[in-house]
Design an enzyme around this catalytic site. Structure first.
Site, PDB file in Angstrom:
ATOM      1  N   LEU A  15       0.829  -1.213   0.000  1.00  0.00           N
ATOM      2  CA  LEU A  15       0.000   0.000   0.000  1.00  0.00           C
ATOM      3  C   LEU A  15       0.865   1.265   0.000  1.00  0.00           C
ATOM      4  CD1 LEU A  15      -2.646  -1.024   2.714  1.00  0.00           C
ATOM      5  CD2 LEU A  15      -2.963  -0.974   0.239  1.00  0.00           C
ATOM      6  N   THR A  61      10.970  -3.550   2.750  1.00  0.00           N
ATOM      7  CA  THR A  61      10.064  -4.405   3.507  1.00  0.00           C
ATOM      8  C   THR A  61      10.530  -5.852   3.422  1.00  0.00           C
ATOM      9  OG1 THR A  61       7.740  -4.901   3.941  1.00  0.00           O
ATOM     10  CG2 THR A  61       8.329  -4.562   1.632  1.00  0.00           C
ATOM     11  N   LYS A  65      14.901  -6.280   5.302  1.00  0.00           N
ATOM     12  CA  LYS A  65      15.251  -5.233   6.282  1.00  0.00           C
ATOM     13  C   LYS A  65      16.637  -5.431   6.899  1.00  0.00           C
ATOM     14  CE  LYS A  65      10.459  -4.181   7.479  1.00  0.00           C
ATOM     15  NZ  LYS A  65       9.488  -3.945   8.560  1.00  0.00           N
ATOM     16  N   ASN A  86      14.213   0.001   7.624  1.00  0.00           N
ATOM     17  CA  ASN A  86      13.091   0.022   6.668  1.00  0.00           C
ATOM     18  C   ASN A  86      13.073   1.296   5.825  1.00  0.00           C
ATOM     19  OD1 ASN A  86      12.050   1.988   8.362  1.00  0.00           O
ATOM     20  ND2 ASN A  86       9.969   1.176   8.305  1.00  0.00           N
TER      21      ASN A  86
END
Ligand code: ATR
Length: 267
Positions: A15, A61, A65, A86
């Site tokens: 997203l 992500t 990481k 991140n």
């Protein structure tokens, strides 16, 4: 114009591009934010290509990481203690690694849900990467106790020990959770991915605020919290937007309005 991206594998359902597009629009900042699927064994090369093509910053992500932590040439304290990165900001001479996950969680709890963490008893379930990423920002809010309970007790004990100089952190096995109520329970296990809820003493949820780092669906932890009389139940969508806002600010030095974006995502 900021050239931004998020690396992951898989990455299709992220997203983040939609969130950052809304931030940029709000602040009238010219930015492009793309998804990049990096090969599982070759994150560093994919990241270098993006940097060479003029990338100003990127998010990282699952599962990269820790690779990003290794790639960064300078780390914030947050990133150092999280052992994971991140967010990377590209400067002329450095790749600065930050971890905004814990800051995002704290902002969601304090700003969006209106809670104070000071002097509260907080219980975290799990002692993996997700937990390590949130401990320092939680301790900086001065809870009275930060308890880390894990299926494998030794991992929780180690994390508590690693963070003990930053505040009152205690680690133990899930079986040692008492039935006494706590103020806040955070589910940072990956059990929800398997549609499971660890078997723990239910009394701790009585009138507690129960927060699942996962989002997107009602998790077994959220059902358990409801069945055991939690005061408030939240998923991790607010944290997702808040960690993105910290990243956006890290790159642009401008702070977006997160509430409008959370509202849009919840539809
Ligand atoms: P993440 O990066 O999501 O934290 P991780 O580092 O693999 O992933 O950690 C997963 C965490 O969820 C661990 O604390 C794990 O417990 P163990 O350390 O004992 O393996 C916890 N976990 C996963 N499935 C679980 C289950 N069914 N019940 C309890 N804990 C579980």
């Amino acid at each position: 114009m900021y050239n931004l991206a998020v690396f992951g594998n898989p990455i299709e359902h992220s997203l983040s591009p939609a969130i950052h597009a809304q931030f940029a629009q709000q602040l009238a900042i010219q930015a492009s934010y793309i998804k990049i699927l990096a090969p599982i064994n070759n994150f560093a090369q994919a990241a270098q290509q993006f940097i060479d093509s003029g990338g100003d910053g990127f998010n990282i992500t699952v599962p990269f990481k820790i690779d990003a932590y290794k790639l960064a040439t300078e780390l914030t304290l947050n990133a150092k203690m999280a052992g994971a990165v991140n967010t990377i900001k590209v400067t002329d001479s450095q790749l600065i690694g930050e971890n905004t996950d814990g800051l995002g969680l704290v902002n969601d709890l304090t700003q969006n849900l209106g809670l104070s963490l000071k002097d509260k008893k907080i219980l975290i379930l799990g002692a993996g990467g997700a937990t390590q990423g949130i401990i320092l920002p939680l301790l900086q809010q001065q809870p009275s106790r930060l308890m880390i309970a894990n299926r494998t007790a030794s991992k929780a004990e180690k994390l508590a020990n690693d963070f003990s100089k930053y505040g009152p952190a205690y680690g133990f096995g899930l079986d040692k959770i008492k039935s006494d109520p706590v103020d806040i329970i955070i589910n940072a296990t990956s059990a929800s991915l398997d549609k499971k809820m660890p078997n723990i003493a239910p009394g701790c949820a009585e009138h507690a605020i129960c927060y699942d780092l996962m989002y997107g669906e009602q998790t077994p932890f959220m059902n358990w919290a409801r069945d055991n009389h939690a005061l408030m139940i939240a998923d991790g969508l607010g944290m997702l937007v808040e960690q993105a806002a910290h990243s956006f600010e890290f790159w642009t030095e401008k702070r977006p309005d997160t509430q409008a974006v959370i509202k849009n995502l919840r539809g």
